[in-house]
Design a protein around this motif. Structure first.
Motif, short mmCIF file in Angstrom:
data_model
loop_
_atom_site.label_atom_id
_atom_site.label_comp_id
_atom_site.label_asym_id
_atom_site.label_seq_id
_atom_site.Cartn_x
_atom_site.Cartn_y
_atom_site.Cartn_z
N GLU A 214 0.78 -1.33 0.08
CA GLU A 214 0.04 -0.04 0.05
C GLU A 214 0.91 1.25 0.08
O GLU A 214 0.25 2.17 0.09
N HIS A 215 2.26 0.99 -0.08
CA HIS A 215 2.87 2.37 -0.12
C HIS A 215 2.74 3.30 -1.46
O HIS A 215 2.59 2.80 -2.49
N PRO A 216 2.53 4.53 -1.14
CA PRO A 216 1.89 5.55 -1.97
C PRO A 216 3.12 5.75 -3.31
O PRO A 216 2.74 6.20 -4.23
N LEU B 170 1.85 4.14 -6.55
CA LEU B 170 0.84 4.57 -7.43
C LEU B 170 1.19 4.99 -8.88
O LEU B 170 0.46 4.61 -9.67
N SER C 101 -5.56 1.17 -7.42
CA SER C 101 -4.85 2.51 -7.31
C SER C 101 -5.83 3.32 -6.71
O SER C 101 -5.61 4.30 -5.66
N MET D 230 -6.25 2.87 -3.00
CA MET D 230 -4.67 3.30 -2.47
C MET D 230 -4.99 4.88 -1.93
O MET D 230 -4.75 5.49 -1.02
N ILE D 231 -5.32 5.66 -3.11
CA ILE D 231 -5.45 7.07 -3.06
C ILE D 231 -6.58 7.55 -2.09
O ILE D 231 -6.43 8.28 -1.25
N ARG E 66 -5.28 6.96 1.53
CA ARG E 66 -4.27 7.85 1.85
C ARG E 66 -4.76 9.02 2.04
O ARG E 66 -4.26 10.02 2.72
N ARG F 276 -6.67 13.66 -6.70
CA ARG F 276 -6.30 12.66 -7.07
C ARG F 276 -7.49 11.51 -7.58
O ARG F 276 -7.34 10.77 -8.54
#
Length: 125
Positions: A31-33, A36, A62, A65-66, A69, A76
């Motif tokens: 899940e690390h940005p 992306l 994606s 995840m966005i 976060r 985004r």
């Protein structure tokens, strides 16, 4: 034309993206940005290769995840909804696509200083 595009984008390139994303996931977590941009580029490669169901899974990942976060109303998310809507149009899911475009417009309209380019890009769809 589609066949020429598919040939131009070799399977090796697809495999390179898969390998690079796998390395990043192992190093930083799934899940690390930082994932992306590679994921979005990988989705574009899949779309060009006409692997639409696979591209859909990557875009949905994606988006999740966005949203996780940055929040569901982040600009985004609007950009991704626009891209996702375009993919859904290609897949023949027009009603679902319209919903994504409308969501993008809702996000843009709620912004304190709306991004005019994003609004126009979404409205063109």
């Amino acid at each position: 034309m589609r066949d020429q595009v598919q040939e131009a984008i070799s399977w090796t390139r697809k495999e390179q993206f898969e390998e690079a994303i796998g390395i990043m996931e192992r190093a930083y977590g799934p899940e690390h940005p930082g994932l992306l941009q590679p994921l979005q580029t990988y989705a574009a490669v899949l779309i060009a290769m006409w692997e639409l169901p696979a591209a859909r899974r990557v875009q949905e990942r994606s988006i999740a995840m966005i949203e996780s976060r940055f929040g569901a109303m982040d600009h985004r998310v609007a950009w991704m909804m626009n891209d996702y809507g375009n993919l859904l149009v290609r897949m023949g899911e027009l009603e679902n696509a319209i919903g994504r475009f409308e969501r993008a417009l809702t996000i843009v309209d709620a912004m304190e200083e709306p991004n005019r380019l994003l609004r126009v890009a979404t409205m063109v769809n």
